[in-house]
Write a protein that holds these residues in place. Structure first.
Motif, PDB file in Angstrom:
ATOM      1  N   GLU A 201      67.955  41.706  45.695  1.00 30.13           N
ATOM      2  CA  GLU A 201      67.594  42.962  44.998  1.00 30.13           C
ATOM      3  C   GLU A 201      66.226  43.018  44.325  1.00 30.13           C
ATOM      4  O   GLU A 201      65.417  43.865  44.606  1.00 30.13           O
ATOM      5  N   ARG A 202      65.984  42.111  43.360  1.00 27.49           N
ATOM      6  CA  ARG A 202      64.704  42.194  42.635  1.00 27.49           C
ATOM      7  C   ARG A 202      63.931  40.919  42.887  1.00 27.49           C
ATOM      8  O   ARG A 202      64.430  39.823  42.608  1.00 27.49           O
ATOM      9  N   VAL A 203      62.715  41.066  43.399  1.00 26.84           N
ATOM     10  CA  VAL A 203      61.961  39.873  43.785  1.00 26.84           C
ATOM     11  C   VAL A 203      60.526  39.949  43.287  1.00 26.84           C
ATOM     12  O   VAL A 203      59.989  41.024  43.020  1.00 26.84           O
ATOM     13  N   PHE A 204      59.900  38.764  43.182  1.00 29.54           N
ATOM     14  CA  PHE A 204      58.465  38.721  42.957  1.00 29.54           C
ATOM     15  C   PHE A 204      57.877  37.582  43.759  1.00 29.54           C
ATOM     16  O   PHE A 204      58.583  36.634  44.114  1.00 29.54           O
ATOM     17  N   GLU A 205      56.610  37.722  44.079  1.00 30.25           N
ATOM     18  CA  GLU A 205      55.909  36.668  44.811  1.00 30.25           C
ATOM     19  C   GLU A 205      54.507  36.552  44.253  1.00 30.25           C
ATOM     20  O   GLU A 205      53.873  37.569  43.936  1.00 30.25           O
ATOM     21  N   ILE A 206      54.039  35.316  44.120  1.00 34.09           N
ATOM     22  CA  ILE A 206      52.646  35.079  43.755  1.00 34.09           C
ATOM     23  C   ILE A 206      52.076  34.255  44.901  1.00 34.09           C
ATOM     24  O   ILE A 206      52.486  33.104  45.091  1.00 34.09           O
ATOM     25  N   GLY A 207      51.242  34.859  45.707  1.00 34.22           N
ATOM     26  CA  GLY A 207      50.775  34.136  46.894  1.00 34.22           C
ATOM     27  C   GLY A 207      49.504  34.731  47.450  1.00 34.22           C
ATOM     28  O   GLY A 207      49.027  35.771  46.977  1.00 34.22           O
ATOM     29  N   PRO A 208      48.941  34.065  48.474  1.00 30.66           N
ATOM     30  CA  PRO A 208      47.668  34.534  49.030  1.00 30.66           C
ATOM     31  C   PRO A 208      47.816  35.771  49.919  1.00 30.66           C
ATOM     32  O   PRO A 208      48.837  35.937  50.588  1.00 30.66           O
ATOM     33  N   ILE A 209      46.812  36.620  49.883  1.00 27.42           N
ATOM     34  CA  ILE A 209      46.686  37.712  50.854  1.00 27.42           C
ATOM     35  C   ILE A 209      45.307  37.571  51.498  1.00 27.42           C
ATOM     36  O   ILE A 209      44.389  37.036  50.873  1.00 27.42           O
ATOM     37  N   PHE A 210      45.197  38.003  52.727  1.00 24.61           N
ATOM     38  CA  PHE A 210      43.960  37.815  53.480  1.00 24.61           C
ATOM     39  C   PHE A 210      43.445  39.172  53.938  1.00 24.61           C
ATOM     40  O   PHE A 210      44.192  39.927  54.554  1.00 24.61           O
ATOM     41  N   ARG A 211      42.216  39.463  53.630  1.00 22.22           N
ATOM     42  CA  ARG A 211      41.656  40.765  54.023  1.00 22.22           C
ATOM     43  C   ARG A 211      40.260  40.581  54.576  1.00 22.22           C
ATOM     44  O   ARG A 211      39.376  40.041  53.906  1.00 22.22           O
ATOM     45  N   ALA A 212      40.078  41.075  55.801  1.00 23.31           N
ATOM     46  CA  ALA A 212      38.773  40.944  56.453  1.00 23.31           C
ATOM     47  C   ALA A 212      37.843  42.057  55.959  1.00 23.31           C
ATOM     48  O   ALA A 212      37.241  42.772  56.752  1.00 23.31           O
ATOM     49  N   GLU A 213      37.734  42.188  54.654  1.00 22.13           N
ATOM     50  CA  GLU A 213      36.873  43.218  54.051  1.00 22.13           C
ATOM     51  C   GLU A 213      35.436  42.926  54.456  1.00 22.13           C
ATOM     52  O   GLU A 213      34.981  41.795  54.335  1.00 22.13           O
ATOM     53  N   GLU A 214      34.732  43.965  54.842  1.00 25.70           N
ATOM     54  CA  GLU A 214      33.339  43.775  55.234  1.00 25.70           C
ATOM     55  C   GLU A 214      32.451  43.629  54.005  1.00 25.70           C
ATOM     56  O   GLU A 214      31.453  42.931  54.032  1.00 25.70           O
ATOM     57  N   HIS A 215      32.829  44.330  52.932  1.00 20.41           N
ATOM     58  CA  HIS A 215      31.915  44.349  51.779  1.00 20.41           C
ATOM     59  C   HIS A 215      31.836  43.021  51.067  1.00 20.41           C
ATOM     60  O   HIS A 215      32.800  42.309  50.929  1.00 20.41           O
ATOM     61  N   ASN A 216      30.646  42.757  50.578  1.00 20.86           N
ATOM     62  CA  ASN A 216      30.423  41.597  49.749  1.00 20.86           C
ATOM     63  C   ASN A 216      30.203  42.145  48.342  1.00 20.86           C
ATOM     64  O   ASN A 216      29.099  42.508  47.995  1.00 20.86           O
ATOM     65  N   THR A 217      31.259  42.310  47.583  1.00 18.43           N
ATOM     66  CA  THR A 217      31.117  42.925  46.263  1.00 18.43           C
ATOM     67  C   THR A 217      31.569  41.935  45.195  1.00 18.43           C
ATOM     68  O   THR A 217      32.221  40.942  45.511  1.00 18.43           O
ATOM     69  N   PRO A 218      31.245  42.219  43.933  1.00 19.87           N
ATOM     70  CA  PRO A 218      31.707  41.324  42.863  1.00 19.87           C
ATOM     71  C   PRO A 218      33.203  41.425  42.602  1.00 19.87           C
ATOM     72  O   PRO A 218      33.715  40.710  41.765  1.00 19.87           O
ATOM     73  N   ARG A 219      33.922  42.326  43.307  1.00 20.45           N
ATOM     74  CA  ARG A 219      35.369  42.430  43.028  1.00 20.45           C
ATOM     75  C   ARG A 219      36.258  42.342  44.266  1.00 20.45           C
ATOM     76  O   ARG A 219      37.441  42.651  44.207  1.00 20.45           O
ATOM     77  N   HIS A 220      35.684  41.936  45.397  1.00 18.31           N
ATOM     78  CA  HIS A 220      36.500  41.725  46.602  1.00 18.31           C
ATOM     79  C   HIS A 220      36.420  40.276  47.062  1.00 18.31           C
ATOM     80  O   HIS A 220      35.348  39.677  47.042  1.00 18.31           O
ATOM     81  N   LEU A 414      38.985  38.362  31.142  1.00 16.64           N
ATOM     82  CA  LEU A 414      37.985  37.456  30.562  1.00 16.64           C
ATOM     83  C   LEU A 414      36.575  38.023  30.650  1.00 16.64           C
ATOM     84  O   LEU A 414      35.609  37.323  30.333  1.00 16.64           O
ATOM     85  N   ASP A 415      36.482  39.270  31.095  1.00 18.26           N
ATOM     86  CA  ASP A 415      35.200  39.942  31.213  1.00 18.26           C
ATOM     87  C   ASP A 415      34.208  39.136  32.065  1.00 18.26           C
ATOM     88  O   ASP A 415      33.036  38.988  31.703  1.00 18.26           O
ATOM     89  N   LEU A 416      34.699  38.588  33.180  1.00 24.16           N
ATOM     90  CA  LEU A 416      33.828  37.840  34.090  1.00 24.16           C
ATOM     91  C   LEU A 416      33.058  38.839  34.952  1.00 24.16           C
ATOM     92  O   LEU A 416      33.600  39.879  35.331  1.00 24.16           O
ATOM     93  N   ASP A 417      31.798  38.510  35.260  1.00 24.46           N
ATOM     94  CA  ASP A 417      30.980  39.449  36.036  1.00 24.46           C
ATOM     95  C   ASP A 417      31.402  39.495  37.494  1.00 24.46           C
ATOM     96  O   ASP A 417      31.251  40.506  38.154  1.00 24.46           O
ATOM     97  N   ASN A 418      31.862  38.340  38.001  1.00 22.91           N
ATOM     98  CA  ASN A 418      32.117  38.242  39.427  1.00 22.91           C
ATOM     99  C   ASN A 418      33.509  37.664  39.662  1.00 22.91           C
ATOM    100  O   ASN A 418      33.885  36.670  39.034  1.00 22.91           O
ATOM    101  N   ILE A 419      34.247  38.270  40.577  1.00 25.62           N
ATOM    102  CA  ILE A 419      35.625  37.831  40.861  1.00 25.62           C
ATOM    103  C   ILE A 419      35.668  36.370  41.321  1.00 25.62           C
ATOM    104  O   ILE A 419      36.660  35.677  41.102  1.00 25.62           O
ATOM    105  N   ARG A 420      34.558  35.900  41.905  1.00 26.59           N
ATOM    106  CA  ARG A 420      34.512  34.514  42.404  1.00 26.59           C
ATOM    107  C   ARG A 420      34.672  33.496  41.274  1.00 26.59           C
ATOM    108  O   ARG A 420      35.100  32.363  41.499  1.00 26.59           O
ATOM    109  N   GLU A 421      34.332  33.908  40.053  1.00 29.72           N
ATOM    110  CA  GLU A 421      34.492  33.019  38.893  1.00 29.72           C
ATOM    111  C   GLU A 421      35.962  32.709  38.636  1.00 29.72           C
ATOM    112  O   GLU A 421      36.282  31.738  37.965  1.00 29.72           O
ATOM    113  N   ALA A 422      36.848  33.592  39.128  1.00 25.00           N
ATOM    114  CA  ALA A 422      38.277  33.448  38.850  1.00 25.00           C
ATOM    115  C   ALA A 422      39.034  32.755  39.989  1.00 25.00           C
ATOM    116  O   ALA A 422      40.258  32.690  39.972  1.00 25.00           O
ATOM    117  N   VAL A 423      38.315  32.273  40.997  1.00 29.46           N
ATOM    118  CA  VAL A 423      38.934  31.545  42.116  1.00 29.46           C
ATOM    119  C   VAL A 423      38.291  30.176  42.203  1.00 29.46           C
ATOM    120  O   VAL A 423      37.066  30.061  42.084  1.00 29.46           O
TER     121      VAL A 423
END
Ligand code: ATP
Ligand code: AMO
Length: 434
Positions: A201-220, A414-423
């Protein structure tokens, strides 16, 4: 086993063995100080040339920065030492000598570009602020798990190699699976629904997702961590309730348990836990408010996706986390249910931080006929999704859920400028190693 004493736990009066990295060496002539760093902090090791064994002093002075050593000695109170204690060594053992040329300075006397930091992530995470981000990230995930469990959800893991995509065909990474075409999964969407339709009935998952996004942005990212929820007998309102609880619980846990890390990041003072419930604005109100800010060159009309500048203008206007509800059905995916009384309106919602979108979700279409119509309307072949649609023939309860970008949560918190800081080891268009 590890019988050393963490530097933060070394007490005056004790004989201790501490181990870690040589952070700094200060040679003042007759006396020299070696600053040893481990995960808990730093400690001063005193080397007194006339007082101590020559060989010992020489071993200490010959050390290169970032070498790994074990030091055994008496811990003494010393008000002039940075932490008010120091170790008077009896022995120094070099476990691993570091090159004298380092690509990055963990003492931060020399600034480094993000790309240099990511290329040398191990050294980067020897910086207090680098370490702090990942300790906080771990606390965020711990608190999220706890909040999900409090909401009666069961943790699941779904496949990452899949036969079909769900979130848009151009963003799929194709792979070869024993001669058959397959993809890296973009979202656990269909699988979490299949389990919500079971007695779990009620589930959660914390796991990887993969997206071939073309953009190179600070949040993708091309590989991100999705925090997903799905609940049977839930509607979109219930799903939003769980969503704000999980996000607020993550902030609360960080405020409570990560003070030192917030200080290391220089944000301890301004850190605040968002108040729940988060405001819920309809899409229609959202575009009206964006238009009223006058920040966009062109006025938004019904059916438009919200441009980044629009999201920002509205974020500044609202000033905290908020939901956008009742989106036009045409811009939400096939699995989202429309309102009964108005098919142009969907039950889809987004949860926003003033800087960006954090979550998408909604109530799902559990009526098989309507679901199949939705596939067709989105140009998808229902046959390819037979493994999913057939379950809707065997009793599918109404259900709702959402997906939260884990790195975006940490980045905005954490007010990080770039998402890469969080990986730890981000995957983006340019980066496939480390
Ligand atoms: P002491 O006060 O131990 O006799 P010193 O004058 O013999 O020290 P110096 O080599 O002159 O030793 O000290 C150099 C500098 O290091 C001085 O500014 C002194 O205050 C400082 N210093 C000496 N011992 C310590 C210590 N254990 N921790 C931090 N600073 C120290
Ligand atoms: P959506 O595609 O909006 O929805 O993704 C949900 C959230 O995941 C995060 N996210 C990303 N973060 C970093 N880099 C990316 N490339 C990236 N793509 C997505 C965002 C986003 O809000 N199946 C639905 C969720 C649902 O309805 O349950 C989905 O995947 O924070």
């Amino acid at each position: 086993m590890d019988e050393r004493t963490y530097t933060a736990d070394a007490e005056p009066g004790q004989t201790a063995t501490v181990a870690g990295w040589v952070h700094e060496i200060r040679d003042l002539g007759g006396i020299a100080f070696l600053i040893l760093r481990d995960t808990s902090g730093r400690i001063q090791i005193k080397l007194e040339k006339d007082e101590m064994d020559d060989e010992l002093v020489e071993t200490g002075l010959d050390l290169s920065r970032e070498s790994v050593v074990t030091v055994t000695g008496d811990v003494k109170e010393e008000p002039r030492a940075p932490t008010d204690v120091e170790v008077v060594p009896e022995s120094i053992e070099v476990l691993s000598a570091a090159d004298t040329e380092l690509p990055l300075d963990p003492t931060e006397k020399v600034d480094a570009e993000l790309s240099t930091r990511l290329d040398n992530r191990t050294l980067d995470l020897r910086r207090e602020a680098g370490q702090a981000v990942f300790e906080i990230r771990s606390e965020v995930l711990r608190a999220a798990r706890e909040a999900f469990r409090a909401a009666d959800a069961t943790e699941i893991n779904t496949p990452k190699i899949v036969a079909t995509g769900t979130e848009g065909g151009t963003e799929l990474f194709p792979i070869t699976y024993f001669g058959q075409e397959a993809f890296m999964n973009q979202s656990p969407q269909l699988f979490k629904q299949l389990v919500a339709g079971s007695n779990v009935e009620r589930v959660f998952e914390i796991g990887p997702i993969f997206r071939a996004e073309e953009h190179n942005t600070p949040r993708h990212l091309n590989e991100a961590t999705s925090i997903d929820f799905e609940g049977a007998f839930c509607d979109h309102h219930d799903a939003m309730d769980v969503c704000e609880d999980v996000v607020a619980a993550a902030y609360e846990a960080v405020a409570e348990n990560c003070e030192a890390q917030l200080e290391a990041l220089g944000i301890a003072e301004e850190f605040t836990v968002p108040e729940t419930p988060f405001p819920r604005l309809s899409y229609e109100e959202a575009i009206e408010r964006i238009n009223a800010t006058g920040e966009l060159d062109e006025q938004l009309v019904w059916g438009d996706d919200l441009p980044t500048e629009g999201e920002r203008a509205l974020g500044d206007d609202v000033g905290g986390h908020y939901f956008i509800t009742d989106w036009p059905a045409e811009i939400k995916p096939f699995y989202i249910m429309d309102h009964d009384d108005d098919e142009t309106l969907s039950t889809g919602f987004d949860m926003m931080h003033p800087r960006m979108e954090l979550v998408s979700g909604g109530q799902r279409e559990h009526r098989r006929e309507q679901l199949i119509e939705g596939f067709e309307a989105q140009g998808l072949d229902p046959e390819a999704f037979e493994y999913y649609t057939k379950v809707f023939k065997y009793g599918m309860p109404p259900h709702a859920g959402w997906g939260l970008g884990g790195e975006r949560l940490v980045m905005t918190m954490l007010d990080l400028d770039n998402i890469r800081e969080a990986v730890l080891f981000p995957r983006d268009r340019q980066r496939l190693s480390p």
